[in-house]
Write a protein that holds these residues in place. Structure first.
Motif, PDB file in Angstrom:
ATOM      1  N   LEU A   1      12.823 -63.887-110.077  1.00  0.00           N
ATOM      2  CA  LEU A   1      13.680 -62.721-109.872  1.00  0.00           C
ATOM      3  C   LEU A   1      13.373 -62.056-108.531  1.00  0.00           C
ATOM      4  O   LEU A   1      14.286 -61.586-107.848  1.00  0.00           O
ATOM      5  N   VAL A   2      12.106 -62.018-108.143  1.00  0.00           N
ATOM      6  CA  VAL A   2      11.750 -61.451-106.843  1.00  0.00           C
ATOM      7  C   VAL A   2      12.285 -62.323-105.707  1.00  0.00           C
ATOM      8  O   VAL A   2      12.850 -61.813-104.725  1.00  0.00           O
TER       9      VAL A   2
ATOM     10  N   ILE B   1      22.434 -68.189-114.692  1.00  0.00           N
ATOM     11  CA  ILE B   1      21.654 -68.699-115.807  1.00  0.00           C
ATOM     12  C   ILE B   1      20.812 -67.599-116.429  1.00  0.00           C
ATOM     13  O   ILE B   1      20.631 -66.526-115.862  1.00  0.00           O
ATOM     14  N   GLY B   2      20.279 -67.882-117.621  1.00  0.00           N
ATOM     15  CA  GLY B   2      19.313 -67.008-118.256  1.00  0.00           C
ATOM     16  C   GLY B   2      17.915 -67.571-118.065  1.00  0.00           C
ATOM     17  O   GLY B   2      17.736 -68.788-117.986  1.00  0.00           O
ATOM     18  N   LEU B   3      16.931 -66.676-117.972  1.00  0.00           N
ATOM     19  CA  LEU B   3      15.544 -67.078-117.805  1.00  0.00           C
ATOM     20  C   LEU B   3      14.694 -66.410-118.867  1.00  0.00           C
ATOM     21  O   LEU B   3      14.888 -65.234-119.175  1.00  0.00           O
ATOM     22  N   ALA B   4      13.727 -67.153-119.423  1.00  0.00           N
ATOM     23  CA  ALA B   4      12.811 -66.581-120.408  1.00  0.00           C
ATOM     24  C   ALA B   4      11.428 -67.178-120.195  1.00  0.00           C
ATOM     25  O   ALA B   4      11.291 -68.339-119.777  1.00  0.00           O
TER      26      ALA B   4
ATOM     27  N   ALA C   1      16.242 -54.577-106.600  1.00  0.00           N
ATOM     28  CA  ALA C   1      17.117 -54.678-105.434  1.00  0.00           C
ATOM     29  C   ALA C   1      18.141 -55.797-105.564  1.00  0.00           C
ATOM     30  O   ALA C   1      19.053 -55.896-104.741  1.00  0.00           O
ATOM     31  N   ARG C   2      17.993 -56.661-106.590  1.00  0.00           N
ATOM     32  CA  ARG C   2      18.968 -57.734-106.776  1.00  0.00           C
ATOM     33  C   ARG C   2      20.354 -57.154-107.036  1.00  0.00           C
ATOM     34  O   ARG C   2      20.496 -56.115-107.668  1.00  0.00           O
TER      35      ARG C   2
ATOM     36  N   PRO D   1      21.591 -67.109-108.868  1.00  0.00           N
ATOM     37  CA  PRO D   1      22.103 -66.034-109.731  1.00  0.00           C
ATOM     38  C   PRO D   1      21.499 -66.122-111.136  1.00  0.00           C
ATOM     39  O   PRO D   1      21.363 -67.207-111.703  1.00  0.00           O
ATOM     40  N   VAL D   2      21.152 -64.964-111.691  1.00  0.00           N
ATOM     41  CA  VAL D   2      20.588 -64.874-113.035  1.00  0.00           C
ATOM     42  C   VAL D   2      21.385 -63.863-113.832  1.00  0.00           C
ATOM     43  O   VAL D   2      21.604 -62.729-113.389  1.00  0.00           O
ATOM     44  N   ARG D   3      21.841 -64.275-115.008  1.00  0.00           N
ATOM     45  CA  ARG D   3      22.635 -63.397-115.866  1.00  0.00           C
ATOM     46  C   ARG D   3      21.764 -62.404-116.618  1.00  0.00           C
ATOM     47  O   ARG D   3      22.095 -61.231-116.742  1.00  0.00           O
TER      48      ARG D   3
END
Length: 281
Positions: free
Chosen positions: A139-140, A123-126, A196-197, A145-147
């Motif tokens: 994110l930490v 997915i996308g995050l904003a 590190a992701r 999963p994040v695109r």
């Protein structure tokens, strides 16, 4: 806006949302971009959706409500929310808001996946301002999963946010507990964990030329720290928007309003970012 892009409102696992469908077939599974609004204007999910609709992004854009905001505003409205901030700027406000918004998301996401035709890809995050800290915390923690991700005038360091509150309320009394909480929301110090992701998440930071100087400095330092650690430094970008202060909308920022010119610029920047990365193999 076409009829298929009329906002859909509701709650998911108790979290208010405003969803904007992608153009095209309504039942075809599409990617997902999730946002968290700022606590300045626009300070609700509906108002944030109007300020940054990202209509040209080929994805569902689902704007989530932050704690004590919008439909979850305490009795007494903005004044009551401000009292929470004054109670303890770090523990009752910054830490509590980010922890709740982060912690309630997995259940909300699961319910949204049941309700809407979303694909099963990353997915996308904003996020804007403190909503940006929610994105960075996700994110930490690296639980899904994040695109790609995008931040607008983000709260990169909790101590900088507390500094802004101090300008209104007076000096903050830091305790060991407050310092420990602030360390978990200092994303320049946590740049190594962000990088590190696997795979590394492309990250856009949009900084208003007239935003608070401390927030602008933090954004630039985060970009520098990540570029040193990213395999593709070009996947971390800092864009400055002339004329943009901290808010993206006029006060009070509670209801959807016509998009301001500076918000249009931000919307275009974020739209290009997600449109490019959501379609990348």
């Amino acid at each position: 806006m076409s009829a298929r892009q009329e906002p859909i409102t509701g709650t998911a696992a108790g979290v208010p949302f405003t969803a904007l469908p992608p153009a095209g077939e309504a039942e075809t599974p599409a990617p997902l971009v999730v946002t968290w609004h700022m606590l300045d204007a626009p300070r609700t999910n509906a108002a944030f959706a109007a300020a940054l609709p990202m209509h040209a992004v080929p994805a569902w854009r689902i704007h989530l409500g932050m704690p004590l905001s919008g439909a979850r505003m305490p009795e007494g409205g903005l004044a009551a929310a401000a009292a929470v901030i004054r109670e303890d700027a770090m523990l009752s406000f910054v830490d509590a808001f980010v922890r709740q918004a982060t912690g309630e998301f997995p259940a909300a996401l699961a319910e949204l996946r049941e309700r809407f035709p979303l694909d099963d890809g990353p997915i996308g995050l904003a996020g804007g301002s403190l909503g940006g800290a929610v994105v960075l915390r996700h994110l930490v923690e690296n639980r899904f999963p994040v695109r790609a991700a995008a931040l607008v005038n983000p709260a990169v360091r909790a101590r900088s946010v507390v500094g802004l509150v101090e300008a209104m309320t007076g000096p903050y009394s830091w305790t060991p507990e407050a310092n420990a909480a602030a360390d978990l929301l200092d994303f320049v110090a946590l740049a190594g964990e962000l990088a590190a992701r696997t795979p590394q998440v492309p990250l856009l930071l949009v900084s208003g030329e007239e935003d608070h100087p401390s927030l602008r400095t933090d954004a630039a330092e985060l970009v520098d720290a990540l570029r040193e650690r990213y395999t593709r430094p070009e996947d971390v970008r800092l864009t400055t928007v002339p004329g943009l202060a901290h808010p993206l909308a006029d006060e009070p920022g509670l209801e959807p309003a016509p998009q301001l010119p500076v918000a249009t610029v931000v919307d275009e920047e974020i739209t290009r970012w997600f449109a490019g990365h959501l379609t990348r193999p």
